[in-house]
Design a protein around this motif. Structure first.
Motif, PDB file in Angstrom:
ATOM      1  N   GLU A  57       3.798   5.800  -5.499  1.00 40.97           N
ATOM      2  CA  GLU A  57       3.751   5.868  -6.965  1.00 40.97           C
ATOM      3  C   GLU A  57       2.708   6.873  -7.440  1.00 40.97           C
ATOM      4  OE1 GLU A  57       2.975   1.875  -8.042  1.00 40.97           O
ATOM      5  OE2 GLU A  57       4.996   1.139  -7.569  1.00 40.97           O
ATOM      6  N   GLU A  58       1.544   6.896  -6.773  1.00 41.35           N
ATOM      7  CA  GLU A  58       0.491   7.817  -7.174  1.00 41.35           C
ATOM      8  C   GLU A  58       0.886   9.259  -6.875  1.00 41.35           C
ATOM      9  OE1 GLU A  58      -2.779   9.218  -8.945  1.00 41.35           O
ATOM     10  OE2 GLU A  58      -2.075   7.127  -8.946  1.00 41.35           O
ATOM     11  N   VAL A  59       1.519   9.492  -5.714  1.00 44.51           N
ATOM     12  CA  VAL A  59       1.993  10.841  -5.381  1.00 44.51           C
ATOM     13  C   VAL A  59       3.027  11.296  -6.401  1.00 44.51           C
ATOM     14  CG1 VAL A  59       3.305  12.195  -3.710  1.00 44.51           C
ATOM     15  CG2 VAL A  59       1.484  10.670  -2.923  1.00 44.51           C
ATOM     16  N   THR A  60       3.950  10.395  -6.772  1.00 46.89           N
ATOM     17  CA  THR A  60       4.970  10.726  -7.783  1.00 46.89           C
ATOM     18  C   THR A  60       4.316  11.108  -9.102  1.00 46.89           C
ATOM     19  OG1 THR A  60       6.580   9.224  -6.774  1.00 46.89           O
ATOM     20  CG2 THR A  60       6.948   9.842  -9.075  1.00 46.89           C
ATOM     21  N   SER A  61       3.312  10.331  -9.499  1.00 46.39           N
ATOM     22  CA  SER A  61       2.615  10.609 -10.755  1.00 46.39           C
ATOM     23  C   SER A  61       1.968  11.994 -10.730  1.00 46.39           C
ATOM     24  CB  SER A  61       1.557   9.539 -11.002  1.00 46.39           C
ATOM     25  OG  SER A  61       0.792   9.828 -12.153  1.00 46.39           O
ATOM     26  N   GLN A  62       1.312  12.313  -9.620  1.00 47.25           N
ATOM     27  CA  GLN A  62       0.645  13.618  -9.507  1.00 47.25           C
ATOM     28  C   GLN A  62       1.655  14.762  -9.524  1.00 47.25           C
ATOM     29  OE1 GLN A  62      -2.607  14.219  -9.532  1.00 47.25           O
ATOM     30  NE2 GLN A  62      -3.210  12.059  -9.576  1.00 47.25           N
TER      31      GLN A  62
ATOM     32  N   ALA B 229       0.829  -1.202   0.000  1.00 47.98           N
ATOM     33  CA  ALA B 229       0.000   0.000   0.000  1.00 47.98           C
ATOM     34  C   ALA B 229       0.864   1.252   0.000  1.00 47.98           C
ATOM     35  CB  ALA B 229      -0.919  -0.008   1.221  1.00 47.98           C
ATOM     36  N   ALA B 230       1.951   1.235   0.793  1.00 48.84           N
ATOM     37  CA  ALA B 230       2.846   2.396   0.854  1.00 48.84           C
ATOM     38  C   ALA B 230       3.484   2.662  -0.510  1.00 48.84           C
ATOM     39  CB  ALA B 230       3.926   2.174   1.914  1.00 48.84           C
ATOM     40  N   ARG B 231       3.897   1.585  -1.182  1.00 50.25           N
ATOM     41  CA  ARG B 231       4.502   1.754  -2.508  1.00 50.25           C
ATOM     42  C   ARG B 231       3.499   2.341  -3.499  1.00 50.25           C
ATOM     43  NH1 ARG B 231       7.217  -3.145  -1.306  1.00 50.25           N
ATOM     44  NH2 ARG B 231       5.602  -4.364  -2.334  1.00 50.25           N
ATOM     45  N   LYS B 232       2.259   1.848  -3.477  1.00 51.94           N
ATOM     46  CA  LYS B 232       1.249   2.340  -4.412  1.00 51.94           C
ATOM     47  C   LYS B 232       0.917   3.809  -4.146  1.00 51.94           C
ATOM     48  CE  LYS B 232      -0.906  -2.147  -5.309  1.00 51.94           C
ATOM     49  NZ  LYS B 232      -2.129  -2.993  -5.148  1.00 51.94           N
ATOM     50  N   ILE B 233       0.848   4.157  -2.854  1.00 50.19           N
ATOM     51  CA  ILE B 233       0.600   5.568  -2.516  1.00 50.19           C
ATOM     52  C   ILE B 233       1.742   6.426  -3.022  1.00 50.19           C
ATOM     53  CG2 ILE B 233       0.424   7.221  -0.606  1.00 50.19           C
ATOM     54  CD1 ILE B 233      -0.991   4.981   0.980  1.00 50.19           C
TER      55      ILE B 233
END
Length: 238
Positions: free
Chosen positions: A78-83, A72-76
């Motif tokens: 990755e999403e923050v990086t994308s934004q 979950a931490a990795r996915k969060i």
């Protein structure tokens, strides 16, 4: 006046897997010295000194496993990086946000992260292998004891079986535990409810902690605890 704080009590509880009452008493007897308090608790048999810390787990109902938390931490992340990259593509200067560690701390501090209360209620748990080593019994013996309600096993939401450490004292299952578990089973089949009943701290009218039911068992008040378990189970079943 006590020369230690509530935070000291909690820290020592987390380190050793001991209860609030015995931990506070040990610190009082030791005059606030943590090392002396640890030795007092070990001599009294309240700690699980024979078990490697790596064998102790703190998972609770609704909690995800460590692997799931990491995913979950990795996915969060990755999403923050994308934004952030989208903002940069639109002309934002990410470097102007300041030191990265402070920025990360600020972001996490703003997240609505709720702490699960079961960590204080249940405390550390043995894995099956760790419990076998602590008690000197086989896996089959553990399963048999669970099936006969002589040993308490709880299961997390992701199917992990754990054994609360509070039910072991001085290298053995707390005397009278089986009688109490069988009494509680008359009111509910929820082993998490049994764990809460045994290990939760209840305050008196002055706000001071009363002995937990598991502590009462350890002190030898088996008949009284069984009687209370039968009463509460009848209330649950009504």
């Amino acid at each position: 006046m006590a020369n230690f704080s509530g935070a000291d009590v909690q820290s020592l509880r987390e380190q050793l897997g001991t209860g609030m009452v015995e931990t506070k008493r040990a610190l009082e007897e030791a005059g606030g010295d943590v090392d002396s308090a640890v030795e007092i608790l070990r001599r009294a048999g309240f700690t699980t000194g024979n078990v490697d810390k790596g064998d102790m787990i703190t998972l609770y109902p609704g909690h995800s496993s460590q692997q799931q938390q990491e995913q979950a931490a990795r996915k969060i992340g990755e999403e923050v990086t994308s934004q952030l990259l989208r903002q940069a593509a639109s002309g934002a200067n990410l470097m102007a946000l300041g030191p990265l560690k402070e920025l990360a701390r600020d972001i996490v501090a703003r997240l609505p992260l709720a702490q699960n209360p079961w960590s204080d209620i249940v405390g550390p748990c043995y894995t099956s292998g760790a419990l076998q080593r602590e008690l000197g019994i086989t896996r089959a013996a553990v399963s048999r004891a669970v099936g006969e309600n002589r040993l308490l096993r709880v299961t997390t939401s992701d199917g992990v079986n754990l054994y609360p450490a509070f039910q072991v004292h001085a290298g053995a299952v707390v005397p009278g535990l089986g009688r109490v578990l069988r009494a509680l089973s008359g009111g509910t089949n929820s082993t998490w409810t049994w764990a809460q009943w045994l290990n939760a701290t209840i305050m008196d009218e002055n706000g001071d902690p009363l002995p937990r039911n598991i502590e009462r068992l350890i002190s030898g008040h088996v008949d009284d605890v069984v009687r209370d378990a039968q009463h509460d189970a009848a209330v649950w079943a009504a």
